[in-house]
Write an enzyme that holds these catalytic residues in place. Structure first.
Site, PDB file in Angstrom:
ATOM      1  N   GLU A 109       0.864  -1.203  -0.152  1.00 16.31           N
ATOM      2  CA  GLU A 109      -0.166  -0.089  -0.124  1.00 16.31           C
ATOM      3  C   GLU A 109       1.029   1.153  -0.100  1.00 16.31           C
ATOM      4  OE1 GLU A 109      -2.443  -0.246   3.372  1.00 16.31           O
ATOM      5  OE2 GLU A 109      -4.175  -1.451   2.258  1.00 16.31           O
ATOM      6  N   CYS A 138       3.672   8.477   1.467  1.00 18.67           N
ATOM      7  CA  CYS A 138       4.090   7.469   2.256  1.00 18.67           C
ATOM      8  C   CYS A 138       4.401   6.170   1.710  1.00 18.67           C
ATOM      9  CB  CYS A 138       3.369   7.038   3.445  1.00 18.67           C
ATOM     10  SG  CYS A 138       3.915   6.076   4.779  1.00 18.67           S
ATOM     11  N   CYS A 198       8.644  -7.283   7.034  1.00 16.80           N
ATOM     12  CA  CYS A 198       9.792  -6.722   7.384  1.00 16.80           C
ATOM     13  C   CYS A 198      10.335  -7.758   8.403  1.00 16.80           C
ATOM     14  CB  CYS A 198       9.329  -5.621   8.508  1.00 16.80           C
ATOM     15  SG  CYS A 198      10.794  -4.729   9.008  1.00 16.80           S
ATOM     16  N   CYS A 253       9.813  -5.179  15.834  1.00 18.74           N
ATOM     17  CA  CYS A 253       9.297  -4.288  16.622  1.00 18.74           C
ATOM     18  C   CYS A 253       7.986  -4.759  17.394  1.00 18.74           C
ATOM     19  CB  CYS A 253       9.443  -2.922  16.018  1.00 18.74           C
ATOM     20  SG  CYS A 253      10.703  -2.401  15.316  1.00 18.74           S
ATOM     21  N   CYS A 288       4.633  -3.085  16.257  1.00 17.05           N
ATOM     22  CA  CYS A 288       4.448  -2.771  14.989  1.00 17.05           C
ATOM     23  C   CYS A 288       3.670  -4.004  14.420  1.00 17.05           C
ATOM     24  CB  CYS A 288       5.502  -2.301  14.171  1.00 17.05           C
ATOM     25  SG  CYS A 288       5.538  -2.199  12.369  1.00 17.05           S
ATOM     26  N   GLY A 309       8.341  -2.118   5.777  1.00 19.05           N
ATOM     27  CA  GLY A 309       9.656  -2.601   5.684  1.00 19.05           C
ATOM     28  C   GLY A 309      10.647  -1.491   6.207  1.00 19.05           C
ATOM     29  N   GLU A 310      11.936  -1.939   6.474  1.00 14.22           N
ATOM     30  CA  GLU A 310      12.998  -1.315   6.875  1.00 14.22           C
ATOM     31  C   GLU A 310      14.048  -0.790   5.839  1.00 14.22           C
ATOM     32  OE1 GLU A 310      14.353   0.207   9.747  1.00 14.22           O
ATOM     33  OE2 GLU A 310      15.796   0.653   7.929  1.00 14.22           O
ATOM     34  N   SER A 357      12.841   6.829   6.822  1.00 17.29           N
ATOM     35  CA  SER A 357      12.912   6.468   8.603  1.00 17.29           C
ATOM     36  C   SER A 357      13.228   5.158   8.740  1.00 17.29           C
ATOM     37  CB  SER A 357      11.178   6.550   8.878  1.00 17.29           C
ATOM     38  OG  SER A 357      10.852   5.903   9.996  1.00 17.29           O
ATOM     39  N   SER A 379      13.439   5.778  14.263  1.00 15.44           N
ATOM     40  CA  SER A 379      12.075   5.492  15.128  1.00 15.44           C
ATOM     41  C   SER A 379      12.786   5.146  16.488  1.00 15.44           C
ATOM     42  CB  SER A 379      11.744   3.867  14.355  1.00 15.44           C
ATOM     43  OG  SER A 379      10.806   4.345  13.271  1.00 15.44           O
ATOM     44  N   LEU A 380      12.797   6.067  17.280  1.00 17.32           N
ATOM     45  CA  LEU A 380      13.501   6.001  18.589  1.00 17.32           C
ATOM     46  C   LEU A 380      12.765   5.277  19.536  1.00 17.32           C
ATOM     47  CD1 LEU A 380      16.114   7.127  19.907  1.00 17.32           C
ATOM     48  CD2 LEU A 380      14.867   9.087  20.649  1.00 17.32           C
ATOM     49  N   HIS A 381      11.522   5.558  19.933  1.00 15.06           N
ATOM     50  CA  HIS A 381      10.418   5.012  20.760  1.00 15.06           C
ATOM     51  C   HIS A 381      10.942   4.772  22.066  1.00 15.06           C
ATOM     52  CE1 HIS A 381       8.565   5.043  17.032  1.00 15.06           C
ATOM     53  NE2 HIS A 381       9.032   3.984  16.437  1.00 15.06           N
ATOM     54  N   ASN A 390      -1.200   3.111  17.341  1.00 11.35           N
ATOM     55  CA  ASN A 390      -2.189   3.077  16.353  1.00 11.35           C
ATOM     56  C   ASN A 390      -2.576   1.431  16.590  1.00 11.35           C
ATOM     57  OD1 ASN A 390      -3.978   2.743  14.239  1.00 11.35           O
ATOM     58  ND2 ASN A 390      -2.634   3.586  12.543  1.00 11.35           N
ATOM     59  N   CYS A 411       0.549   5.801   8.479  1.00 13.77           N
ATOM     60  CA  CYS A 411       1.998   5.064   8.140  1.00 13.77           C
ATOM     61  C   CYS A 411       2.348   4.127   9.279  1.00 13.77           C
ATOM     62  CB  CYS A 411       3.004   6.213   8.164  1.00 13.77           C
ATOM     63  SG  CYS A 411       2.831   7.069   6.755  1.00 13.77           S
TER      64      CYS A 411
HETATM   65  N1  SAH Z   1      10.943   0.338   9.365  1.00 12.80           N
HETATM   66  C1  SAH Z   1      10.916   1.801   9.403  1.00 12.80           C
HETATM   67  C2  SAH Z   1       9.891   2.515   8.658  1.00 12.80           C
HETATM   68  C3  SAH Z   1       8.339   2.223   8.733  1.00 12.80           C
HETATM   69  S1  SAH Z   1       7.760   2.340   9.875  1.00 12.80           S
HETATM   70  C4  SAH Z   1      11.030   2.310  10.742  1.00 12.80           C
HETATM   71  O1  SAH Z   1      10.766   1.568  11.560  1.00 12.80           O
HETATM   72  O2  SAH Z   1      11.424   3.431  11.051  1.00 12.80           O
HETATM   73  C5  SAH Z   1       7.272   4.001  10.028  1.00 12.80           C
HETATM   74  C6  SAH Z   1       7.026   4.621  11.557  1.00 12.80           C
HETATM   75  O3  SAH Z   1       5.699   4.125  12.154  1.00 12.80           O
HETATM   76  C7  SAH Z   1       7.979   3.883  12.394  1.00 12.80           C
HETATM   77  O4  SAH Z   1       8.481   5.147  13.216  1.00 12.80           O
HETATM   78  C8  SAH Z   1       7.086   3.042  13.380  1.00 12.80           C
HETATM   79  O5  SAH Z   1       7.932   2.660  14.458  1.00 12.80           O
HETATM   80  C9  SAH Z   1       6.010   3.469  13.206  1.00 12.80           C
HETATM   81  N2  SAH Z   1       4.967   2.503  13.817  1.00 12.80           N
HETATM   82  C10 SAH Z   1       5.047   1.038  13.483  1.00 12.80           C
HETATM   83  N3  SAH Z   1       3.808   0.674  13.893  1.00 12.80           N
HETATM   84  C11 SAH Z   1       3.199   1.607  14.486  1.00 12.80           C
HETATM   85  C12 SAH Z   1       1.784   1.492  15.434  1.00 12.80           C
HETATM   86  N4  SAH Z   1       1.114   0.600  15.606  1.00 12.80           N
HETATM   87  N5  SAH Z   1       1.372   2.788  15.788  1.00 12.80           N
HETATM   88  C13 SAH Z   1       2.111   3.721  15.410  1.00 12.80           C
HETATM   89  N6  SAH Z   1       3.252   3.895  14.796  1.00 12.80           N
HETATM   90  C14 SAH Z   1       3.784   2.786  14.429  1.00 12.80           C
HETATM   91 FE1  SF4 Z   2       9.859  -3.078  10.528  1.00  9.94          FE
HETATM   92 FE2  SF4 Z   2       9.760  -0.598  10.993  1.00  9.94          FE
HETATM   93 FE3  SF4 Z   2       7.869  -2.207  11.699  1.00  9.94          FE
HETATM   94 FE4  SF4 Z   2      10.157  -2.119  13.094  1.00  9.94          FE
HETATM   95  S1  SF4 Z   2       8.762  -0.467  13.155  1.00  9.94           S
HETATM   96  S2  SF4 Z   2       9.092  -3.844  12.469  1.00  9.94           S
HETATM   97  S3  SF4 Z   2      11.504  -1.878  11.543  1.00  9.94           S
HETATM   98  S4  SF4 Z   2       8.613  -1.618   9.900  1.00  9.94           S
END
Ligand code: SAH
Ligand code: SF4
Length: 411
Positions: free
Chosen positions: A124, A137, A144, A148, A151, A208-209, A240, A262-264, A339, A382
């Site tokens: 998508e 986006c 992936c 994480c 995610c 994806g990464e 990202s 993506s620090l978190h 989300n 996203c």
């Molecule tokens: N793999 C890369 C890019 C894709 S994810 C990365 O991890 O940066 C894009 C962003 O969405 C990242 O910051 C990811 O951590 C965040 N993300 C993933 N799942 C999410 C969710 N369920 N709610 C909010 N943000 C989320």
């Molecule tokens: Fe992959 Fe990014 Fe999701 Fe982590 S947050 S599983 S790196 S898509």
């Protein structure tokens, strides 16, 4: 947008879709570097002294005019067009579904033909219009390989990397559908000025990464920013990453787009759990790579994404730790409301709490916009692409939407 505005999928405005394309075994010219394009033309018998001119012509038709059919290339001789049609394609991927949210967000489900012995894959892409700009986006992989824990993509295995063609096709297709290429009648060489474009920015924040698919992402982004083609400024492209440290250095040196991390979490023990690649590249190494990122300034900052997980990473101690960690780095902080997806154990922090967290960060001098959920009615967040629509039946979908509304309240 109020909760009552949310449209069920059946009420979405229907859009005429492109015809399903035949799965073509022909190689695409999209996503080739100029050198690669020259080499394939030479292989098909184009004379050495013509190659540079032919590549420029094709580049202009494909990336400036956005044509998806060799017959539209009126200044290319008929013989040459026949040769191109016989051996190559510049067709777009098939649009399986196109949805338009009532807030203007658009989401496309695209199908790419199989590669080698594989099967067709679907991904998508999402377009988010905002005041004065529009952001697309895009995805870099199907699934992936990272896991994480918050995610949904992380629960799915990696199916495959997207090719440079497939990454760029998402941009070309979005611009087609949004009417973002110059008219057929516009004079040769017309480039839509950046200010007037529907897609003014792109973010590699889909599935994806991207740094685990470095070569294709690099090729695609260099073509997207090529001044004689799509001509998107590198400052309007954001990649990202979850923190693949060696490739962050390479991104700075070889691609030069804006970076989002993506620090978190601000402690290694917690980040190890949320973003497991942290075990390989812990915070100290990640922050060193960020500090070394070329060209940083107040006008050119790294975005740090921080998903707000209730009771997990959202204390004021965490906010303090965040300020501490980012000291000396030109940074923007992007707070993302979590989300939720079916089966997750995490919850989104309460809205008032997110605002408190943001206020704390703001008072330390950082802008920390809270990413407003967009396109909720079409599940367009996203980082959540493809996964829901693939797995959810309609009833699940409605329950999911209700959960999202409950979590986010009124915008
Ligand atoms: N793999 C890369 C890019 C894709 S994810 C990365 O991890 O940066 C894009 C962003 O969405 C990242 O910051 C990811 O951590 C965040 N993300 C993933 N799942 C999410 C969710 N369920 N709610 C909010 N943000 C989320
Ligand atoms: Fe992959 Fe990014 Fe999701 Fe982590 S947050 S599983 S790196 S898509």
């Amino acid at each position: 947008m109020s909760a009552t505005d949310v449209m069920t999928p059946s009420k979405l405005k229907p859009m005429p879709l492109s015809q399903p394309v035949e799965l073509s075994p022909k190689p695409s010219l999209i996503g080739l570097t100029r050198e690669e394009m020259g080499a394939v033309l030479k292989e098909k018998g184009v004379a050495d002294k013509q190659i540079k001119m032919r590549v420029s012509q094709l580049w202009n038709w494909i990336y400036v005019r956005g044509v998806s059919d060799f017959d539209a290339m009126v200044n290319v001789s008929k013989d040459m067009r026949e040769m191109l049609k016989t051996h190559f394609t510049i067709a777009r991927p098939e649009i399986v579904e196109e949805q338009v949210s009532n807030d203007g967000t658009r989401k496309w489900l695209l199908r790419f033909p199989p590669r080698g012995a594989g099967r067709p894959v679907e991904i998508e892409a999402v377009y988010i219009p905002e005041e004065g700009r529009g952001t697309l986006c895009i995805s870099s992989q199907v699934g992936c390989s990272l896991t994480c824990s918050f995610c949904h993509t992380g629960t799915q295995r990696l199916v495959r990397n997207l090719t440079a063609e497939e990454i760029l096709s998402q941009l070309l297709l979005a611009r087609d559908r949004l009417g973002d290429f110059p008219d057929r009648e516009a004079p040769q060489g017309t480039i839509m000025p950046a200010e007037g474009r529907k897609v003014s920015n792109i973010v590699m924040m889909g599935m994806g990464e991207p740094l685990y698919n470095f070569d294709s992402v690099k090729t695609a982004l260099l073509i997207a920013s090529d001044g004689d083609g799509l001509s998107l400024s590198k400052r309007r492209i954001t990649l990202s990453t979850s923190g693949v440290v060696p490739e962050i250095y390479r991104t700075g040196e070889e691609i030069g787009v804006m970076l989002a991390i993506s620090l978190h979490a601000v402690r290694d023990d917690l980040r190890d759990m949320l973003v497991p690649i942290n075990k390989k590249y812990p915070l100290k190494e990640l922050m060193d790579a960020c500090r070394a990122y070329p060209g940083l300034s107040n006008a050119r900052r790294i975005t740090f994404e921080y998903v707000m997980l209730k009771g997990v990473n959202d204390s004021l101690e965490d906010a303090k730790g965040l300020i501490q960690l980012l000291k000396g780095v030109p940074a923007k902080i992007n707070l993302i409301p979590f989300n939720p997806w079916p089966g997750t154990n995490y919850q989104c922090s309460d809205w008032e709490h997110i605002e408190k967290f943001a206020d704390f960060i703001n008072s330390a001098g950082y802008a920390s916009p809270i990413r407003t959920p967009r396109g909720r009615d079409i599940l367009a967040a996203c980082g959540q692409l493809k996964s829901e629509s693939e797995r959810m039946r309609k009833t699940e979908r409605l329950a999911f939407e209700a959960m999202m509304i409950a979590n986010h309240g009124e915008d």
